[in-house]
Design an enzyme around this catalytic site. Structure first.
Site, mmCIF file in Angstrom:
data_model
loop_
_atom_site.group_PDB
_atom_site.id
_atom_site.type_symbol
_atom_site.label_atom_id
_atom_site.label_comp_id
_atom_site.label_asym_id
_atom_site.label_seq_id
_atom_site.Cartn_x
_atom_site.Cartn_y
_atom_site.Cartn_z
ATOM 1 N N GLU A 197 3.992 8.643 -4.008
ATOM 2 C CA GLU A 197 4.813 8.207 -2.867
ATOM 3 C C GLU A 197 5.835 7.164 -3.330
ATOM 4 O O GLU A 197 6.381 6.414 -2.530
ATOM 5 C CB GLU A 197 3.917 7.705 -1.726
ATOM 6 C CG GLU A 197 3.103 8.862 -1.126
ATOM 7 C CD GLU A 197 2.197 8.456 0.043
ATOM 8 O OE1 GLU A 197 2.286 7.294 0.480
ATOM 9 O OE2 GLU A 197 1.416 9.309 0.485
ATOM 10 N N GLU B 210 0.879 -1.186 0.000
ATOM 11 C CA GLU B 210 0.000 0.000 0.000
ATOM 12 C C GLU B 210 0.908 1.225 0.000
ATOM 13 O O GLU B 210 1.129 1.861 1.020
ATOM 14 C CB GLU B 210 -0.964 -0.011 1.184
ATOM 15 C CG GLU B 210 -0.364 -0.361 2.520
ATOM 16 C CD GLU B 210 -1.313 -0.008 3.672
ATOM 17 O OE1 GLU B 210 -2.204 0.850 3.487
ATOM 18 O OE2 GLU B 210 -1.149 -0.575 4.758
#
Lengths: 621, 621
Positions: A429, A420
């Site tokens: 990210e 995740e």
């Protein structure tokens, strides 16, 4: 940062010489504040104000001792005299009016009243804007500018985009606010009439700093029981403004039913407030963070803190979808010819405090397919949690690996890799770089959860977001950095003049080792004149097969709160006409130690490249 | 800005593996928080920490899931393991200890605990300070440094200034804090023993960022009823720290009376809190403004706002003294040979919203001497108040003059001129220039109220004030401006190592037209080693004859709250030894359009001239 919006409505008095009594009366009727003229009406003489503070014997206005500072400060909005015309063609008149204008503003500031009210009646506002901004530089006074929603206010109305031009009050305001340099101390009071307006007329205002709506008792009609009511169109306009937590201002006198007082009007508005569009779960979660610019997290470069894990672990949607995806993947592996009942090797990479480990254990139990789990995590503080959990809850069945997933040498290879690593903009990210770096952990036919993700972009109009940039100064960065940095933000006082379009897509495993650099040009068509202040970004992801998570407005995973959208500003607000096409260019660049985005507009007018070379913002690898 | 300080006390646990139980137990006993070791004691092996996060199988500490973020964040202070010695002579050991140090700090930040506790045991703290400051640059973690009040802590003690030297823990702290660059995230926990100490030992700490005191149950003895009590000296030390709103930390176990539990200790400390020195009326008024730096008002250049007048008019002392002074002056004029029963002409210059007009009317009534009052005011907003008051309350007997007192041509001359133009430093709101400029309003034998005023100065030690300067950056001024600008501030966390001395005096009328420029050199003797961070300023004024107002600490007009002291910073903290003489130079400079102060230190070490030419701060004429 949590505070619930309250219904609030003021009463507009033309002038009262008995302020204290007017205040008591209106409070008794249920009003929260009153609007009164700053100066007495006797100070207009033949359109020319010939009073100077030095020579007058009589006071210009009521004494500040009439109310306590507390009352001035909370209950009074001061109206600048409507006879003041700073655009008058006579220099002498104009200068005299300007003097009166400053006198009234100065007395308002002296009284600490929260806002003065100025009317904007046409697009001629050069002197008004100049005088006002000069005054605001010296004080913290707030100014409300009253603008009609339509012009004329009440005539039957058909919105024809090609005929609007200078007689569209939104255009007056846009010119005025640009002349005022988007001054933060200036807000809008939108004057609402009885015209039926299309949704797009009011939509455009939802990106402006609207603080209140003003409605006349004349706009109300009487219902069967004799109570004042508004027509459907006006109700819908007010409902849109309630979303911005606008306050009301009631003008005029009671005319619907003499037996029932003015209170019935405020009760009606209160009723509209009470049945306004319901709050969504995410709006509840985001309360207090509306339009609040936050730096995006960098979980690869920085270690997340316990409270950040704690908050994200509470998401009621995300982990359910992940568990479903792992279940589906396990069942598919079981169907493979190569499956011989051996433990399926699942590697949770970026395990954090273990929610995906827990989900994998549940999926294994639910499917009856046994698994061997490795939990790989680079944050030594989260490792402490994982080790404690492994002892107390997981029966020491999980192998805890304290390492960066890109550097670890595994004892065996994975059938499923679960991660995740997604940000608000999907790849921001550095999920692509991390998962590509973890491909040495995988069997050739391994499944990646997520399988793919896509970022989306739309132009945005929001003076609120744009004005907030000035507060984001970081002395260690270039001066332009606030305007060339993306932010995470819960969107509230914004208008999206064109629908989202997909930007970048990444799929995993990336067996061909395709580059993670990207360039895309997008084109947006505008349905009406707008001022845009940048672009907003979203993402959606296929976790596995048809199991998805999304923050894209039209495919939103309802109830999921782990991600707010991104905001990519532009340095200068861009005025776009309805026939214009907006062309925007977005790059994802990958360097040795960092990844960054660059963006530019090439039509209708070209902007410079924003964040060139990652000079203002980059994500550490 | 108003919040009352509360009693708060924590319990120091050496180590507990059952954190949740320890927390419940201590909460039940009345403690507000607990101090626990960050890591388990088993992680010390032969003085060398050979654990690395990468290889350990067992967790370094308890899981973050043990408590909610909210509890970690409010109830836990984390102690860094006391075996960690960053000054160890072996490089290998030192590096290993440094690694453990960072691991524990990092885990504390991960948990969001409000403070970690580090012990300072000697003046050898070079590596500790370097490692700590490097860590604090990356986080918002706060650190409490535990320092003993005396060394050794409990041996009978006689304070001998010449023998103290390096074994004085205040010197350890002073060196350590200087090495840490006065980092704001670092505070002191003062460890109190049973030694009797002189007041000056604790006084010196009142200028340091002391957040808590730590006291052992061993320091308590049993009173006649078997309850734990502290000796007089320790009580007095704790009382001094209560003034800084320090929290308590209780260490050790119950030993006084086994039947009555640990609760009796906390009850005793709570009792000391409840009988601590009472709040003064000014302290009540100033709550929330302690050590808060404010820009001095400039009532000549800027117009005061209504709420500012409102606040100052509430002063319960100032206007009583003024009325007394006017009464006395009227009576004296009546005694003059020239007095023939005619109206005494009183001019109130800078009348504001009229409190001195009111006082003059009362003085006239009380003495039966009739007066003719002129109220001269340059603020047009205050003129509105005066005109309204004149109509409603003063029977139109006062002549309201909307003008600067220096520019007005009067119809007749004054017997008495009354003004309230004084600032915290006496002349700093330009009373000398205004009153000299108003001398053309006076008869030759006129009386000025006030008659004279004097400023006073004292050196000040306060890391709090000094650290607050970094927040006073103004981009429109030179970078050094925060350190070369005077502030108005309610002094709280400060220590005055030497008594005040008079600086500048002004008298009125100034018939000789003496210049208002001044230069004075002051010399201060120090009774013990101190670090000074600048100078504090006060004033006193003779209104008329023996009627005075004063904010000088020893002649303070009790209850008067209109003025807080001034703080004149110096750029670099100055270490002063007890035998040193501090020589400070102060100038008052007058230019064409402005007035300003300059200051410098010439002994024991010379500083540059501060605010040379008024480059950082001046007062507009």
């Amino acid at each position: 940062m949590s505070r619930e919006a309250k219904f609030s409505c003021g009463r507009d008095y033309f002038y009262t010489s008995h302020l204290y009594d007017a205040l008591s009366e209106s409070a008794g009727q249920g009003f929260d504040f009153i609007c009164v003229n700053m100066a007495g009406p006797r100070y207009v003489r033949g359109g020319v104000c010939d009073n100077t503070a030095d020579k007058r014997e009589e006071p210009m206005s009521r004494s500040d001792l009439t109310l306590s500072t507390n009352d001035w400060n909370q209950l009074i909005v001061g109206k600048i005299s409507s006879w003041i015309n700073l655009e008058h063609s006579s220099k002498k008149v104009r200068e005299s009016h300007e003097k009166a204008f400053y006198e009234e503003l100065s007395y308002a500031t002296h009284l600490s009243i929260p806002a003065v009210l100025v009317e904007l009646n046409s697009s001629d506002c050069e002197n008004l804007s100049s005088s006002l901004v000069a005054y605001l530089q010296q004080t913290n006074q707030h100014v409300w500018v009253k603008v009609p929603l339509t012009y004329p206010l009440n005539k039957e109305y058909s919105f024809n985009i090609e005929e609007v031009g200078r007689e569209d009050p939104w255009e007056w305001w846009t010119k005025f606010y640009a002349l005022c340099g988007c001054n933060k101390k200036i807000s809008v009071v939108l004057e609402i009439g009885t015209r039926c307006v299309e949704a797009m007329v009011i939509d455009r205002w939802t990106g402006e700093p609207v603080k209140a709506y003003s409605v006349s008792t004349e706009s109300f009609s009487s219902n069967q029981k004799g109570f004042p009511v508004l027509n459907k169109s006006t109700q819908s306009v007010i409902n849109s403004l309630f979303k911005l937590n606008c306050q009301g201002i009631l003008t005029g006198t009671n005319h619907v039913n003499k037996l029932m007082g003015i209170t019935t009007y405020i009760q009606y508005l209160q009723h509209l407030w009470s049945i306004r569009d319901n709050e969504s779960p995410v709006r509840e979660f985001a309360r207090g963070y509306e339009d609040f610019l936050q730096c995006p997290l960098q979980p690869l470069q920085d270690n997340l803190e316990s409270q950040t894990y704690e908050m994200f672990e509470k998401d009621p949607v995300k982990y359910v979808r992940y568990e479903e995806a792992v279940k589906q993947a396990l069942l598919d592996i079981k169907e493979r010819e190569t499956y011989q009942g051996k433990d399926v090797v699942v590697m949770v990479v970026g395990a954090g405090r273990g929610p995906l480990v827990k989900g994998t254990i549940s999926a294994s139990k639910a499917t009856g397919i046994s698994v061997k789990i490795f939990a790989v995590e680079k944050n030594p503080n989260a490792i402490i949690t994982l080790r404690n959990l492994n002892i107390k809850e997981w029966n020491s069945l999980v192998t805890i690996v304290s390492s960066d997933m890109r550097l670890w040498t595994p004892p065996e290879l994975a059938d499923i890799i679960v991660s995740e690593l997604l940000g608000s903009f999907g790849d921001n990210e550095l999920s692509p770089e991390c998962l590509d770096g973890a491909q040495h952990l995988l069997k050739p036919d391994a499944i990646s959860i997520p399988t793919s993700y896509t970022s989306f972009l739309a132009p945005v109009s929001s003076t609120k977001l744009y004005n907030a940039l000035a507060n984001c100064v970081d002395p260690s960065k270039p001066a332009e950095a606030p305007y060339e940095t993306p932010y995470v933000v819960y969107l509230h006082n914004v208008y999206l003049p064109a629908p989202c379009k997909p930007l970048f897509t990444f799929t995993h495993p990336n067996l061909q080792q395709n580059s993670n650099e990207r360039y895309t040009q997008l084109q947006f068509e505008f349905s009406q004149n707008s001022v845009i202040h940048g672009f907003v970004g979203y993402f959606s992801s296929n976790l596995y097969k048809d199991i998805t998570i999304s923050i894209h407005p039209t495919t939103y995973s309802i109830g999921m709160f782990s991600w707010f959208p991104m905001y990519f500003p532009i340095r200068q607000p861009l005025y776009v006409e309805y026939a214009d096409r907006v062309l925007v260019n977005f790059w994802r660049r990958v360097g040795k130690n960092k990844v960054w985005y660059e963006w530019s507009v090439s039509s209708p007018r070209a902007s410079g490249v924003h964040n060139s070379g990652g000079k203002c913002y980059s994500i550490g690898l």
